[in-house]
Design a protein around this motif. Structure first.
Motif, PDB file in Angstrom:
ATOM      1  N   ARG A   1      -4.698  -2.113   9.156  1.00 14.60           N
ATOM      2  CA  ARG A   1      -5.417  -3.390   9.239  1.00 14.60           C
ATOM      3  C   ARG A   1      -5.622  -4.004   7.867  1.00 14.60           C
ATOM      4  O   ARG A   1      -5.355  -5.194   7.652  1.00 14.60           O
ATOM      5  CB  ARG A   1      -6.761  -3.145   9.915  1.00 14.60           C
ATOM      6  N   TYR A   2      -6.106  -3.200   6.904  1.00 19.57           N
ATOM      7  CA  TYR A   2      -6.330  -3.748   5.563  1.00 19.57           C
ATOM      8  C   TYR A   2      -5.009  -4.110   4.882  1.00 19.57           C
ATOM      9  O   TYR A   2      -4.934  -5.047   4.081  1.00 19.57           O
ATOM     10  CB  TYR A   2      -7.112  -2.755   4.705  1.00 19.57           C
ATOM     11  N   PHE A   3      -3.953  -3.370   5.178  1.00 18.79           N
ATOM     12  CA  PHE A   3      -2.640  -3.695   4.621  1.00 18.79           C
ATOM     13  C   PHE A   3      -2.200  -5.090   5.074  1.00 18.79           C
ATOM     14  O   PHE A   3      -1.715  -5.907   4.273  1.00 18.79           O
ATOM     15  CB  PHE A   3      -1.618  -2.636   5.057  1.00 18.79           C
ATOM     16  N   LYS A   4      -2.389  -5.381   6.359  1.00 22.74           N
ATOM     17  CA  LYS A   4      -2.016  -6.704   6.876  1.00 22.74           C
ATOM     18  C   LYS A   4      -2.881  -7.792   6.266  1.00 22.74           C
ATOM     19  O   LYS A   4      -2.408  -8.914   6.012  1.00 22.74           O
ATOM     20  CB  LYS A   4      -2.151  -6.717   8.393  1.00 22.74           C
ATOM     21  N   MET A   5      -4.180  -7.494   6.022  1.00 23.97           N
ATOM     22  CA  MET A   5      -5.058  -8.483   5.406  1.00 23.97           C
ATOM     23  C   MET A   5      -4.588  -8.808   3.994  1.00 23.97           C
ATOM     24  O   MET A   5      -4.542  -9.977   3.584  1.00 23.97           O
ATOM     25  CB  MET A   5      -6.494  -7.956   5.363  1.00 23.97           C
ATOM     26  N   LEU A   6      -4.232  -7.776   3.217  1.00 26.79           N
ATOM     27  CA  LEU A   6      -3.841  -8.008   1.823  1.00 26.79           C
ATOM     28  C   LEU A   6      -2.453  -8.622   1.709  1.00 26.79           C
ATOM     29  O   LEU A   6      -2.172  -9.393   0.781  1.00 26.79           O
ATOM     30  CB  LEU A   6      -3.891  -6.681   1.056  1.00 26.79           C
ATOM     31  N   PHE A   7      -1.558  -8.245   2.649  1.00 24.23           N
ATOM     32  CA  PHE A   7      -0.183  -8.739   2.570  1.00 24.23           C
ATOM     33  C   PHE A   7       0.076  -9.894   3.547  1.00 24.23           C
ATOM     34  O   PHE A   7       1.199 -10.405   3.587  1.00 24.23           O
ATOM     35  CB  PHE A   7       0.796  -7.599   2.886  1.00 24.23           C
TER      36      PHE A   7
ATOM     37  N   LEU B   1      -7.528   2.856   0.096  1.00 27.72           N
ATOM     38  CA  LEU B   1      -8.859   3.136  -0.421  1.00 27.72           C
ATOM     39  C   LEU B   1      -9.923   2.470   0.442  1.00 27.72           C
ATOM     40  O   LEU B   1     -10.934   3.078   0.797  1.00 27.72           O
ATOM     41  CB  LEU B   1      -8.962   2.659  -1.867  1.00 27.72           C
ATOM     42  N   CYS B   2      -9.689   1.207   0.809  1.00 23.07           N
ATOM     43  CA  CYS B   2     -10.660   0.482   1.633  1.00 23.07           C
ATOM     44  C   CYS B   2     -10.768   1.102   3.023  1.00 23.07           C
ATOM     45  O   CYS B   2     -11.862   1.154   3.615  1.00 23.07           O
ATOM     46  CB  CYS B   2     -10.247  -0.994   1.745  1.00 23.07           C
ATOM     47  N   ALA B   3      -9.645   1.587   3.555  1.00 23.88           N
ATOM     48  CA  ALA B   3      -9.689   2.237   4.862  1.00 23.88           C
ATOM     49  C   ALA B   3     -10.528   3.511   4.800  1.00 23.88           C
ATOM     50  O   ALA B   3     -11.312   3.808   5.720  1.00 23.88           O
ATOM     51  CB  ALA B   3      -8.271   2.558   5.322  1.00 23.88           C
ATOM     52  N   ILE B   4     -10.394   4.275   3.719  1.00 23.12           N
ATOM     53  CA  ILE B   4     -11.174   5.509   3.564  1.00 23.12           C
ATOM     54  C   ILE B   4     -12.654   5.189   3.434  1.00 23.12           C
ATOM     55  O   ILE B   4     -13.504   5.791   4.100  1.00 23.12           O
ATOM     56  CB  ILE B   4     -10.671   6.307   2.350  1.00 23.12           C
ATOM     57  N   ILE B   5     -12.993   4.204   2.578  1.00 22.07           N
ATOM     58  CA  ILE B   5     -14.400   3.851   2.363  1.00 22.07           C
ATOM     59  C   ILE B   5     -15.018   3.324   3.651  1.00 22.07           C
ATOM     60  O   ILE B   5     -16.175   3.588   3.972  1.00 22.07           O
ATOM     61  CB  ILE B   5     -14.510   2.821   1.235  1.00 22.07           C
ATOM     62  N   SER B   6     -14.234   2.584   4.427  1.00 25.35           N
ATOM     63  CA  SER B   6     -14.733   2.004   5.672  1.00 25.35           C
ATOM     64  C   SER B   6     -15.102   3.085   6.682  1.00 25.35           C
ATOM     65  O   SER B   6     -16.096   2.952   7.408  1.00 25.35           O
ATOM     66  CB  SER B   6     -13.679   1.076   6.269  1.00 25.35           C
ATOM     67  N   ASN B   7     -14.316   4.151   6.746  1.00 25.94           N
ATOM     68  CA  ASN B   7     -14.552   5.177   7.755  1.00 25.94           C
ATOM     69  C   ASN B   7     -15.464   6.301   7.270  1.00 25.94           C
ATOM     70  O   ASN B   7     -16.150   6.929   8.070  1.00 25.94           O
ATOM     71  CB  ASN B   7     -13.214   5.784   8.200  1.00 25.94           C
ATOM     72  N   ASN B   8     -15.452   6.591   5.994  1.00 29.73           N
ATOM     73  CA  ASN B   8     -16.280   7.677   5.460  1.00 29.73           C
ATOM     74  C   ASN B   8     -16.922   7.202   4.162  1.00 29.73           C
ATOM     75  O   ASN B   8     -16.536   7.618   3.073  1.00 29.73           O
ATOM     76  CB  ASN B   8     -15.418   8.920   5.222  1.00 29.73           C
TER      77      ASN B   8
ATOM     78  N   LYS C   1      -8.759   7.260  12.553  1.00 30.03           N
ATOM     79  CA  LYS C   1      -9.498   6.058  12.185  1.00 30.03           C
ATOM     80  C   LYS C   1      -8.983   5.472  10.871  1.00 30.03           C
ATOM     81  O   LYS C   1      -8.787   4.255  10.753  1.00 30.03           O
ATOM     82  CB  LYS C   1     -10.984   6.372  12.074  1.00 30.03           C
ATOM     83  N   ILE C   2      -8.798   6.335   9.875  1.00 32.15           N
ATOM     84  CA  ILE C   2      -8.337   5.848   8.567  1.00 32.15           C
ATOM     85  C   ILE C   2      -6.935   5.265   8.680  1.00 32.15           C
ATOM     86  O   ILE C   2      -6.612   4.233   8.072  1.00 32.15           O
ATOM     87  CB  ILE C   2      -8.388   6.991   7.530  1.00 32.15           C
TER      88      ILE C   2
END
Length: 753
Positions: A576-582, A669-676, A569-570
């Motif tokens: 996904r978040y990488f594509k959003m930021l870049f 970091l955002c991926a980790i917070i999103s999943n856990n 999941k992470i």
């Protein structure tokens, strides 16, 4: 669970007690709290205080050199504080933390003398208890719960193994790892206890074996003594009762024989007096009187000699009884001496002597062996009663005197009868009295002889009883009175004598066993009790180790399952978040396989799972590296990060620019917070290096994640401030103390309208 309030007092620049209130977690959005202020105002000390109260031990990470650096050190206008204290107020209505409290207050204090303490709801607690509780609630003071300045980018620069440790907490398995480490520590302690117990067992066991042999001999001796006591009881009891019965029988005879003796003596005295009177009145001559006096004198002498004869016979009988003894068993040293002589002859025979010499040696060996066997055979040897020659000589002389006195008495009586015949007519009455007196004297003499024989036999029996009592006292000791007063059935005397060889045999066997210390049994019981306790303890400890191994296996399986699920999941959200930021590109996490050398090193210190193990087998050694994961646990040692911004061909993270590394870290970091999601996350100026466009994207992502995680963001970025629900301002006056200003933006907007 969510954070309600933070209180700080005496921590770094916060000399005075201050409190930060946070948005209630019961709303749809957990909310975002922004902390702003000029550089040097102490706003980052808020992040440090949260990290500190959560159990951070690294003073360097708290931007200090020694532990007391976290206590307000004082200024020219403000004295220093004596302690630092930080408290976190948590709402635990959902019981995400494994405590039966709806409200939890975690407090940490440090005094200048170095004393420190942790408290949960004002009760003292251990750091390990707090860390386990926080791990179960997805807190972590060293990972993504509190991200300090530069730490967001430092994550990318970590080694693969360090990233994996970070990811363990991010995957929500940190509390399981803590339990696993506790289990390993328990294995180490148990192994050490087993080693100590087995060392003691090794020391005790030889002594226990020696004591066991002695106790066995003591038991054999007890059985022999019990058998001996029973036979002795029967033997001596029979002899004693028989003697007692014989003594009573002769005592009764003595009493019966003594009956009427005094009356008979009185009659003799009366007749003698009448005869003397008759002699004075009717005899014209005094010759009869003289003869009568001479006869009476001879009779008195004869009585004295008979009394002396009785005493001599009693003494002779006593001497005869005293000389009868039993042969004692052959001493042990004589047996050893004889055996050595036989062994020496055997050695001479084995030396290759001539034929004639061999025959002589064999004959001599046969004689010595037969002689030893004859000596070892217990038997009773009777001796002929010895008498005293002097006493026998005296007795013979007495007998001769008695015969001579008898002859003299007969002659005098003949003279008296002759004298009476000459004067028969005148002395008829006298002779009638004399004849009657003679009959009475003969009767008295017969009774006295019979009485003397009874006295002699009674004296013999009493002497025999005294001798038996002395022997019984020596052999029976404290059992003497029991045997003497026993009312058990008595065997015939002839059967009792047959018990003597058995008594001799048992005494001989007891002499061979030898004496044993009565304290041996007590020492044996104490030693055996301690040995049994230690062996039982070792068995229990080994069982506990087996149970702990099973727990570790179960934890490994659970950790692997949760880790793999979280990783997938992470990893997806990271891309996904990488594509959003870049605005494009790709990013992923890659597992690094365990290196062969490292695997071997771990295997060397590994704890093999136990199979069937004997109680004496030593426990497996436990190394500080712990137990390798089993049951299909991850066989990889780290994480690599692959990030490729759009339009670039980047092979390693080191090739990214500073801004690109920051955005990549933020995406992870955002991926980790999103999943856990952690109950709250503190970000200390992680957006400082972002440009305007990326700051907007970052603020949008934080606003999205604030729906299920509280964010406390220390920032200078106005786009982040725009998403905040509460805004705290930190200032520092000329006294060097940080102060707080707070503003709820929703209330401010309502007031503005």
């Amino acid at each position: 669970m969510y954070l309600e309030r933070l209180e700080i007092q005496g921590f770094k620049s916060f000399a005075n007690k201050v409190g930060l209130e946070f948005l209630s977690g019961k709303t749809e959005r957990r909310g975002l709290t922004a902390v702003v202020g000029p550089n040097g105002s102490g706003k980052s000390n808020i992040a440090d205080s949260i990290r500190w109260v959560l159990g951070e031990q690294s003073i360097k990470l708290l931007r200090g050199k020694k532990s007391e650096d976290v206590i307000f050190s004082g200024t020219d206008k403000k004295p220093r504080s004596g302690m630092a204290e930080v408290s976190l107020f948590l709402d635990n209505s959902d019981h995400q933390a494994a405590l039966d409290y709806d409200k939890i207050v975690i407090t940490r204090r440090l005094y200048r003398d170095g004393e420190s303490e942790y408290l949960i709801n004002k009760n003292k607690a251990r750091l390990l208890d707090i860390q386990l509780m926080l791990a179960q609630a997805n807190f972590g003071q060293r990972t993504y719960s509190v991200i300090g300045q530069g730490a967001i980018e430092a994550f990318l620069l970590m080694s693969p193994a360090e990233r994996k440790d970070f990811f363990d907490e991010a995957a929500g398995v940190k509390h399981l790892e803590i339990k696993r480490n506790q289990a390993i520590n328990k294995l180490e302690a148990t192994t050490e206890n087993i080693k100590q117990a087995e060392t003691l067992i090794a020391e005790i066991e030889p002594r226990l074996k020696s004591l066991t042999r002695q106790v066995k001999r003591l038991a054999e001796r007890g059985e022999l003594e019990s058998e001996l006591y029973g036979i002795e009881h029967q033997y001596y009891g029979t002899l004693w009762q028989n003697l007692t019965r014989s003594l009573k029988e002769y005592t009764d005879k003595l009493n019966a024989a003594s009956g009427g003796l005094e009356e008979l003596r009185a009659e003799v005295r009366t007749l003698r007096a009448k005869m003397m009177n008759e002699a004075k009145e009717e005899s014209s001559s005094g010759k009869f009187t003289e003869l009568q006096k001479e006869s009476e004198a001879l009779q008195e002498s004869k009585n004295e000699l008979r009394e002396k004869e009785w005493r001599l016979r009693s003494q002779i009988e006593q001497n005869k009884i005293a000389t009868i003894q039993n042969i004692t068993p052959l001493p042990l040293h004589e047996i050893i001496k004889s055996l050595k002589e036989i062994d020496g002859l055997l050695e001479e025979l084995s030396g290759g002597a001539h034929l004639g010499s061999v025959i002589e040696k064999i004959n001599e060996l046969h004689k010595k062996t037969a002689g030893l066997l004859d000596k070892l055979q217990p038997k009773e040897v009777k001796k002929t009663p010895a008498t005293d020659p002097k006493l026998e000589k005296e007795l013979e002389a007495l007998k001769m005197e008695l015969v001579a006195l008898g002859e003299k008495t007969a002659k005098i009586q003949e003279k008296i009868r002759a004298l009476g015949a000459n004067d028969q007519k005148n002395k008829l009455a006298f002779f009638e009295i004399q004849e009657k007196l003679a009959k009475k004297q003969d009767e008295l003499r017969a009774k006295e002889d019979a009485l003397n024989q009874i006295k002699i036999e009674l004296a013999r029996l009493e002497t025999k009883r005294d001798s038996l009592e002395q022997e019984m006292a020596a052999e029976l000791q404290e059992r003497l009175q029991t045997v003497k007063t026993s009312s058990a059935e008595i065997t015939p005397a002839e059967n009792a004598e047959n018990l003597l060889p058995q008594i001799q045999r048992l005494r001989y066997q007891l002499e061979l066993i030898g004496g044993l210390d009565p304290e041996t049994m007590k020492e044996y019981e104490e030693t055996k009790s301690r040995f049994d306790f230690l062996t039982g303890t070792v068995a229990d400890l080994k069982t506990a180790m087996d149970d702990t191994y099973k727990i570790i296996e179960e934890l490994d399986l659970t950790i692997k399952s949760k880790f793999e699920e979280a990783f997938e999941k992470i990893n997806a959200d990271f891309g996904r978040y990488f594509k959003m930021l870049f605005s494009g590109g790709r990013a992923e996490l890659i597992k690094v396989a365990r290196e062969e050398e490292e695997d071997e090193e771990v295997a060397d210190s590994d704890l093999p799972l136990p199979t069937t193990r004997s109680p004496s087998e030593p426990a497996c050694p436990v190394g500080r590296r712990g137990v390798r994961r089993r049951g299909g646990a991850p066989e990889w040692s780290g994480l690599e990060i692959q990030a490729v911004p759009p339009g670039k061909r980047v092979k390693t993270i080191g090739m990214l620019s500073g801004g690109e590394r920051a955005l990549t870290s933020i995406a992870l970091l955002c991926a980790i917070i999103s999943n856990n999601p952690s109950p709250f996350v503190v970000l200390d100026e992680v957006d400082a290096s972002l440009d305007e466009a990326n700051s907007i994207r970052f603020a949008d992502i934080i606003g999205e994640l604030a729906g299920h995680t509280q964010f406390i963001v220390i920032t200078h970025n106005r786009y982040t401030m725009e998403h905040a629900n509460i805004l705290y301002g930190v200032t520092m006056g000329d006294d060097g103390v940080s102060h707080l200003l707070s503003l709820k933006l929703e209330e401010a907007e309502q007031y503005q309208h």
